[in-house]
Design a protein around this motif. Structure first.
Motif, short mmCIF file in Angstrom:
data_model
loop_
_atom_site.label_atom_id
_atom_site.label_comp_id
_atom_site.label_asym_id
_atom_site.label_seq_id
_atom_site.Cartn_x
_atom_site.Cartn_y
_atom_site.Cartn_z
N ALA A 118 48.41 -28.63 13.53
CA ALA A 118 47.38 -27.67 13.96
C ALA A 118 46.13 -27.81 13.09
CB ALA A 118 47.92 -26.25 13.89
N MET A 119 46.31 -27.94 11.79
CA MET A 119 45.17 -28.07 10.87
C MET A 119 44.46 -29.40 11.05
SD MET A 119 46.55 -26.18 7.38
CE MET A 119 48.18 -26.97 7.29
N LEU A 120 45.24 -30.48 11.14
CA LEU A 120 44.63 -31.79 11.35
C LEU A 120 43.88 -31.84 12.68
CD1 LEU A 120 47.47 -34.20 10.16
CD2 LEU A 120 45.33 -33.69 8.96
N GLY A 121 44.40 -31.15 13.69
CA GLY A 121 43.74 -31.14 14.99
C GLY A 121 42.35 -30.55 14.92
N VAL A 122 42.18 -29.49 14.12
CA VAL A 122 40.86 -28.87 13.95
C VAL A 122 39.88 -29.87 13.33
CG1 VAL A 122 39.61 -27.16 12.59
CG2 VAL A 122 41.67 -26.49 13.82
N LEU A 123 40.39 -30.74 12.47
CA LEU A 123 39.54 -31.73 11.79
C LEU A 123 39.44 -33.04 12.58
CD1 LEU A 123 40.79 -31.25 8.11
CD2 LEU A 123 38.90 -30.09 9.28
N GLY A 124 40.11 -33.10 13.73
CA GLY A 124 40.09 -34.33 14.52
C GLY A 124 40.87 -35.45 13.87
N LEU A 125 41.93 -35.10 13.11
CA LEU A 125 42.64 -36.09 12.30
C LEU A 125 44.15 -36.12 12.56
CD1 LEU A 125 40.81 -35.56 8.88
CD2 LEU A 125 40.84 -37.69 10.22
N ASP A 126 44.59 -35.57 13.67
CA ASP A 126 46.03 -35.56 13.95
C ASP A 126 46.46 -36.92 14.50
OD1 ASP A 126 48.63 -35.12 14.69
OD2 ASP A 126 48.18 -33.63 16.23
N PRO A 127 47.20 -37.73 13.72
CA PRO A 127 47.57 -39.06 14.20
C PRO A 127 48.56 -39.05 15.34
CG PRO A 127 48.66 -38.60 12.12
CD PRO A 127 47.72 -37.45 12.37
N LEU A 128 49.20 -37.89 15.59
CA LEU A 128 50.11 -37.79 16.72
C LEU A 128 49.41 -37.38 18.01
CD1 LEU A 128 53.15 -36.00 15.03
CD2 LEU A 128 52.96 -38.40 15.65
N ASP A 129 48.12 -37.05 17.90
CA ASP A 129 47.35 -36.67 19.08
C ASP A 129 47.05 -37.91 19.92
OD1 ASP A 129 44.54 -36.10 20.48
OD2 ASP A 129 45.51 -34.18 20.11
N ALA A 130 46.97 -37.74 21.24
CA ALA A 130 46.69 -38.85 22.14
C ALA A 130 45.36 -39.52 21.80
CB ALA A 130 46.68 -38.36 23.58
N GLN A 131 44.45 -38.78 21.20
CA GLN A 131 43.16 -39.32 20.79
C GLN A 131 43.33 -40.54 19.90
OE1 GLN A 131 41.10 -36.55 18.32
NE2 GLN A 131 39.23 -37.74 18.20
N TRP A 132 44.34 -40.52 19.05
CA TRP A 132 44.57 -41.63 18.12
C TRP A 132 45.76 -42.48 18.53
CZ3 TRP A 132 40.57 -42.38 15.28
CH2 TRP A 132 39.81 -41.30 14.84
N ALA A 133 46.84 -41.85 18.98
CA ALA A 133 48.07 -42.59 19.21
C ALA A 133 48.25 -43.03 20.65
CB ALA A 133 49.27 -41.75 18.78
N GLY A 134 47.52 -42.45 21.59
CA GLY A 134 47.75 -42.73 22.99
C GLY A 134 49.07 -42.14 23.44
N GLU A 135 49.45 -42.40 24.66
CA GLU A 135 50.73 -41.90 25.17
C GLU A 135 51.83 -42.87 24.73
OE1 GLU A 135 48.81 -38.73 26.45
OE2 GLU A 135 50.98 -39.04 26.49
N SER A 136 52.05 -42.96 23.42
CA SER A 136 52.96 -43.95 22.87
C SER A 136 54.31 -43.36 22.56
CB SER A 136 52.36 -44.54 21.59
OG SER A 136 52.12 -43.52 20.65
N SER A 137 55.24 -44.23 22.29
CA SER A 137 56.57 -43.78 21.87
C SER A 137 56.50 -43.29 20.45
CB SER A 137 57.56 -44.95 21.97
OG SER A 137 57.22 -45.94 21.02
N GLN A 138 57.60 -42.64 20.00
CA GLN A 138 57.61 -42.12 18.64
C GLN A 138 57.40 -43.24 17.63
OE1 GLN A 138 60.96 -39.72 17.64
NE2 GLN A 138 60.90 -38.57 19.55
N GLY A 139 57.99 -44.40 17.90
CA GLY A 139 57.88 -45.48 16.94
C GLY A 139 56.47 -46.01 16.81
N GLU A 140 55.64 -45.82 17.87
CA GLU A 140 54.26 -46.30 17.84
C GLU A 140 53.27 -45.20 17.49
OE1 GLU A 140 54.67 -49.65 21.36
OE2 GLU A 140 54.12 -47.59 21.84
N ALA A 141 53.72 -43.97 17.47
CA ALA A 141 52.80 -42.84 17.33
C ALA A 141 52.05 -42.86 16.02
CB ALA A 141 53.56 -41.52 17.47
N LEU A 142 52.67 -43.43 14.99
CA LEU A 142 52.01 -43.51 13.69
C LEU A 142 51.73 -44.96 13.33
CD1 LEU A 142 53.89 -40.78 11.67
CD2 LEU A 142 51.60 -40.68 12.59
N GLN A 143 51.31 -45.73 14.33
CA GLN A 143 51.02 -47.12 14.03
C GLN A 143 49.87 -47.17 13.03
OE1 GLN A 143 49.33 -49.22 17.35
NE2 GLN A 143 48.59 -47.34 18.28
N GLY A 144 49.99 -48.06 12.09
CA GLY A 144 49.00 -48.13 11.01
C GLY A 144 49.52 -47.57 9.72
N VAL A 145 50.59 -46.76 9.78
CA VAL A 145 51.17 -46.24 8.53
C VAL A 145 51.65 -47.41 7.68
CG1 VAL A 145 53.01 -44.86 7.53
CG2 VAL A 145 51.79 -44.03 9.53
#
Length: 465
Positions: free
Chosen positions: A386-413
């Protein structure tokens, strides 16, 4: 709940009271598109994107106008240098700015008007200023009479007796050297438009006043932009709009610069870092974290080291999210952010203090994981999202991760963590601890990575299957 903002005009933090309950109108001076954006340009877009997101979180209906200045002296000069139409320079760089905004996660503006699309509105404003005795025509140009407006220089807090307006080559007919151009008489080889006072092109300041009036009316809530725009641009905008009869902006909000070696980042100084190049070296979400998490009124001194520190800090947040996702389905963001986070954001958009709340929550979540408290960890994950979303920084949000699987949701980690390991290897090499350095490299090799040393530092790639 009261949002408080530092108002440049009042030179103090003020309670925000919207002109219309439940609605917020914002005008942001956007890109002057004579060149592709560097990270100093894009910082303003990020800071006001967070402001907009926070107002939306607080329940306001936000109208966000960000203009494009697509005609000015530098655009014309570059067009002549490159033997290209003036509009092609502006269009190419406008696309580069929009790409930068999109890549770094800025929400699209409600309206994004171009200056050249609003010549009729500028003519109307000039006509009104001349009729009210605040402007005059001379040699085909139209100038604003600064002595006719009593409130001139209140925004920048200067004395008219000490003022020296920037001089422009070829400008003639001014009654006072401090008067500024609303309209510039036509010159050979330059674009021009027809007006009652002859052909020519608009002055920079007039463009924004006319567009703000068209899209937000005679009065609106917030006018924003970089600190360097306070004078002459915003001062002159305010004067001509008020003299025309508009109430104009209730609050003036300015973001500080990105600096290099203590100087404002600028193309003219040769010290700029283009967004298009930066995103080749750094993940866009990390670059957003770096540029948007300092307070908007604080300078950012650019350095590779500072960026790596931001990358490491964000990796700690992502690492927590990944560990929770590995144990349970990712929770949706909580409906409300923690009170301490809200308190920080309400206080002049205190992002650094809000970020401290995020890191505290991450530590609590890691402690819950260590205690095998899956329910507690998931609850902390929801708060962090919720907090990251306000800052536009939620890596699980579709904005960054797309409609990806869990294994791809944090790609780049993995990319971030490998960089941290390579930093440890480089530290070992610096102290001539070759055994440790080789052991780190061998471990990375066994993990399926190929490490290559170069003059620019270690590079790694995934080994082909």
């Amino acid at each position: 709940m009261t949002i408080r903002l530092y108002d440049t005009h009042a030179r103090q933090i003020r309670d925000f009271v919207p002109l219309t309950p439940g609605r917020v109108s914002i005008y942001l001076c956007g890109a002057t598109v004579q060149a592709a954006p560097h990270i100093g340009h894009i910082r303003s877009g990020l800071n006001f994107d967070i402001m907009r997101r926070w107002f939306s979180y607080r329940g306001y209906d936000v109208t966000f106008v960000r203009n494009v200045t697509d005609i000015d002296d530098k655009i014309i000069h570059k067009a002549a240098e490159q033997d290209l139409p003036w509009w092609s320079i502006g269009y190419e760089n406008e696309r580069a700015f929009n790409s930068g905004y999109d890549t770094l996660g800025c929400l699209p503006a409600t309206y994004e008007p171009r200056a050249t699309g609003h010549i009729p509105e500028m003519i109307e404003m000039m006509r009104g200023l001349i009729e009210r005795g605040h402007a005059y025509e001379a040699d085909g140009s139209v100038y604003f009479d600064v002595r006719s407006f009593d409130g001139y220089l209140q925004l920048s807090n200067q004395d008219l007796a000490d003022l020296r307006q920037p001089t422009e080559k070829g400008i003639t007919g001014k009654r006072d050297p401090r008067d500024f151009a609303l309209w510039k008489a036509t010159k050979p080889g330059e674009p021009d438009w027809e007006t009652p006072w002859g052909r020519g092109r608009p002055g920079w300041h007039l463009e924004c006043s006319a567009m703000a009036h068209k899209y937000l009316g005679e009065a609106f809530d917030i006018h924003g932009g970089g600190l360097d725009l306070v004078f002459p641009h915003h001062e002159n905008e305010l004067a001509q709009a008020k003299a025309f009869g508009d109430d104009f902006a209730s609050y003036w909000i300015h973001n500080a610069w990105v600096t290099m070696s203590g100087e404002k980042m600028s193309k003219s100084l040769g010290n700029s870092v283009l967004v298009s190049e930066m995103v080749k070296q750094w993940r866009p979400i990390v670059l957003r974290y770096y540029l948007s998490t300092p307070h908007h009124r604080s300078m950012i001194e650019y350095s590779e080291e500072a960026l790596r520190e931001a990358e490491s800090a964000f990796a700690r947040i992502e690492g927590f999210l990944q560990r929770v996702v590995d144990k349970a389905p990712p929770a949706e963001p909580a409906a409300e952010v923690p009170p301490a986070f809200a308190e920080a954001m309400d206080d002049d958009l205190g992002v650094p203090q809000a970020l401290a709340v995020i890191h505290t929550t991450v530590r609590q979540g890691n402690a819950a994981l260590a205690a095998d408290d899956k329910e507690g960890a998931v609850a902390r994950l929801a708060e962090v999202r919720a907090m990251l979303g306000v800052l536009g920084l939620d890596p699980l949000d579709a904005q960054w991760a797309g409609e990806s699987s869990q294994g791809e949701a944090l790609q780049g980690v993995v990319d971030t963590l490998v960089r941290l390991v390579l930093d440890q290897r480089e530290a070992a090499r610096s102290r001539k601890d070759w055994v440790t350095a080789d052991a780190i490299r061998d471990q990375l090799t066994r993990s399926g990575l190929v490490v290559e040393d170069s003059d620019g530092g270690a590079r790694w790639t995934r080994r082909p299957n």
